[in-house]
Design a protein around this motif. Structure first.
Motif, short mmCIF file in Angstrom:
data_model
loop_
_atom_site.label_atom_id
_atom_site.label_comp_id
_atom_site.label_asym_id
_atom_site.label_seq_id
_atom_site.Cartn_x
_atom_site.Cartn_y
_atom_site.Cartn_z
N ASP A 99 0.85 -1.19 0.00
CA ASP A 99 0.00 0.00 0.00
C ASP A 99 0.89 1.24 0.00
O ASP A 99 1.76 1.41 0.86
N LEU A 100 0.67 2.10 -0.99
CA LEU A 100 1.48 3.31 -1.11
C LEU A 100 0.99 4.42 -0.21
O LEU A 100 1.69 5.41 -0.01
N GLY A 101 -0.15 4.33 0.31
CA GLY A 101 -0.66 5.37 1.17
C GLY A 101 -1.32 6.48 0.37
O GLY A 101 -1.38 6.46 -0.86
N GLY A 102 -1.83 7.47 1.03
CA GLY A 102 -2.50 8.58 0.37
C GLY A 102 -3.93 8.22 0.07
O GLY A 102 -4.43 7.16 0.41
N LYS A 103 -4.60 9.19 -0.61
CA LYS A 103 -5.99 8.97 -0.94
C LYS A 103 -6.27 9.54 -2.33
O LYS A 103 -5.61 10.48 -2.79
N ASP A 104 -7.24 8.98 -2.99
CA ASP A 104 -7.63 9.46 -4.31
C ASP A 104 -8.46 10.72 -4.16
O ASP A 104 -9.31 10.81 -3.27
N PRO A 105 -8.21 11.70 -5.03
CA PRO A 105 -9.02 12.92 -4.93
C PRO A 105 -10.46 12.64 -5.33
O PRO A 105 -10.74 11.77 -6.16
N SER A 106 -11.30 13.46 -4.78
CA SER A 106 -12.72 13.32 -5.09
C SER A 106 -13.03 13.94 -6.45
O SER A 106 -12.22 14.71 -6.99
N PRO A 107 -14.18 13.64 -7.02
CA PRO A 107 -14.53 14.23 -8.34
C PRO A 107 -14.50 15.75 -8.35
O PRO A 107 -14.00 16.34 -9.32
N PRO A 108 -15.02 16.45 -7.32
CA PRO A 108 -14.91 17.91 -7.36
C PRO A 108 -13.46 18.39 -7.38
O PRO A 108 -13.11 19.34 -8.08
N GLU A 109 -12.63 17.69 -6.62
CA GLU A 109 -11.21 18.08 -6.62
C GLU A 109 -10.58 17.83 -7.98
O GLU A 109 -9.76 18.62 -8.47
N LEU A 110 -10.99 16.69 -8.60
CA LEU A 110 -10.46 16.40 -9.95
C LEU A 110 -10.91 17.47 -10.95
O LEU A 110 -10.13 17.91 -11.80
N LEU A 111 -12.17 17.88 -10.87
CA LEU A 111 -12.67 18.92 -11.78
C LEU A 111 -11.91 20.23 -11.57
O LEU A 111 -11.55 20.94 -12.52
N LYS A 112 -11.70 20.54 -10.26
CA LYS A 112 -10.96 21.77 -9.96
C LYS A 112 -9.53 21.70 -10.51
O LYS A 112 -9.01 22.67 -11.08
N LYS A 113 -8.94 20.50 -10.36
CA LYS A 113 -7.57 20.33 -10.87
C LYS A 113 -7.53 20.44 -12.39
O LYS A 113 -6.63 21.05 -12.97
N ILE A 114 -8.57 19.86 -13.03
CA ILE A 114 -8.63 19.93 -14.51
C ILE A 114 -8.78 21.37 -14.97
O ILE A 114 -8.13 21.81 -15.93
N LYS A 115 -9.67 22.13 -14.28
CA LYS A 115 -9.86 23.53 -14.66
C LYS A 115 -8.56 24.32 -14.47
O LYS A 115 -8.20 25.17 -15.30
N GLN A 116 -7.89 24.03 -13.36
CA GLN A 116 -6.62 24.73 -13.12
C GLN A 116 -5.61 24.41 -14.21
O GLN A 116 -4.90 25.30 -14.70
N LEU A 117 -5.54 23.14 -14.61
CA LEU A 117 -4.61 22.75 -15.68
C LEU A 117 -5.00 23.39 -17.02
O LEU A 117 -4.14 23.78 -17.81
N GLU A 118 -6.33 23.47 -17.26
CA GLU A 118 -6.78 24.12 -18.49
C GLU A 118 -6.40 25.59 -18.51
O GLU A 118 -5.98 26.13 -19.55
N VAL A 119 -6.56 26.24 -17.33
CA VAL A 119 -6.16 27.66 -17.26
C VAL A 119 -4.67 27.81 -17.52
O VAL A 119 -4.22 28.70 -18.26
N GLU A 120 -3.90 26.93 -16.89
CA GLU A 120 -2.45 27.01 -17.11
C GLU A 120 -2.09 26.73 -18.57
O GLU A 120 -1.20 27.36 -19.15
N LEU A 121 -2.84 25.77 -19.20
CA LEU A 121 -2.59 25.47 -20.61
C LEU A 121 -2.91 26.67 -21.49
O LEU A 121 -2.17 26.99 -22.43
N VAL A 122 -4.03 27.35 -21.16
CA VAL A 122 -4.39 28.54 -21.94
C VAL A 122 -3.33 29.62 -21.78
O VAL A 122 -2.93 30.30 -22.74
N GLN A 123 -2.85 29.78 -20.53
CA GLN A 123 -1.80 30.78 -20.31
C GLN A 123 -0.53 30.43 -21.09
O GLN A 123 0.12 31.29 -21.68
N LYS A 124 -0.19 29.12 -21.07
CA LYS A 124 1.00 28.70 -21.81
C LYS A 124 0.82 28.94 -23.32
O LYS A 124 1.75 29.36 -24.02
N GLU A 125 -0.41 28.65 -23.83
CA GLU A 125 -0.66 28.87 -25.25
C GLU A 125 -0.57 30.35 -25.60
O GLU A 125 -0.03 30.73 -26.64
N GLU A 126 -1.14 31.21 -24.72
CA GLU A 126 -1.05 32.65 -24.96
C GLU A 126 0.41 33.12 -24.96
O GLU A 126 0.83 33.92 -25.80
N LYS A 127 1.14 32.59 -23.98
CA LYS A 127 2.56 32.97 -23.92
C LYS A 127 3.32 32.48 -25.15
O LYS A 127 4.18 33.18 -25.71
#
Length: 229
Positions: free
Chosen positions: A16-44
């Protein structure tokens, strides 16, 4: 070891590696954050691309200006060389003209001095003639020199005229040009019964022996022996 990890009954085969899986809301939040960062990278990246294109255009313009500058520099260098050559030629011509002017000035000074000498000499001769005295010896020598020159010029003109007449006569088609020495073709008889008029020799012309060559100096002259009686 492969059997141990491949056995599904063995519970120790997993860890057992430990830790916990993120919940769906956390995953959505993480995806949105990555999308924002991707958009920023594309703009840059887009800004970087635009900046790169702008810099490329400026660089091409600078290269074109540099090439034009090279052509202008080459034309300017050629023009400079031509102007330097013209300046050198003009300088040489100017020096030649200055040297010629100096010679002309020296000649003018010499001629002026000769003119003053001639005027002084003319005044001296005129005063001697007015006094009833003969002209100086220099005048007599000069006059004799002039007469001698006139005589020489006259003889030269006569010689040229004679040479021109001989050349014209030699150019005639019936004339035979030769450098041989002329020989007499007629004789005057000394008979008292005939007139002293020249008669042609005809076929019995007298024989003229040729001159002895330079080889005769190697031969000893014969001496006549005395005749004993």
């Amino acid at each position: 070891m492969e059997k141990i990890f491949a056995d599904p009954v063995n519970e120790s085969r997993t860890r057992d590696l430990g830790g916990k899986d993120p919940s769906p809301p956390e995953l959505l939040k993480k995806i949105k954050q990555l999308e924002v960062e991707l958009v920023q990278k594309e703009e840059k990246l887009l800004e970087t691309d635009l900046l790169y294109n702008h810099v490329s255009r400026l660089t091409d313009r600078i290269h074109a200006t540099a090439e034009d500058g090279k052509q202008d520099t080459l034309l300017l260098a050629k023009r400079t060389i031509e102007l330097q050559k013209k300046i050198k030629d003009r300088t040489q011509k100017m020096r030649a003209l200055v040297a010629e002017l100096s010679m002309k000035q020296a000649l003018a000074i010499k001629l002026q001095q000769e003119m003053r000498d001639k005027e002084q000499f003319l005044m001296t001769v005129s005063s001697r003639i007015d006094q009833g005295l003969p002209p100086p010896k220099e005048t007599e020598k000069e006059w004799l020199k002039i007469l001698r020159n006139e005589k020489m010029q006259k003889e030269a003109a006569e010689a040229r005229a004679k040479q021109a007449a001989e050349e014209e006569q030699a150019a005639a088609p019936s004339c035979v040009r030769t450098t041989a020495e002329r020989r007499p073709t007629a004789y005057i008889p000394d008979n008292e019964y005939s007139l002293p008029l020249p008669r042609p020799y005809g076929a019995l012309a007298p024989f003229k022996p040729s001159e002895s060559s330079s080889n005769t100096r190697y031969f000893r002259k014969s001496t006549a022996k005395p005749i004993e009686i």
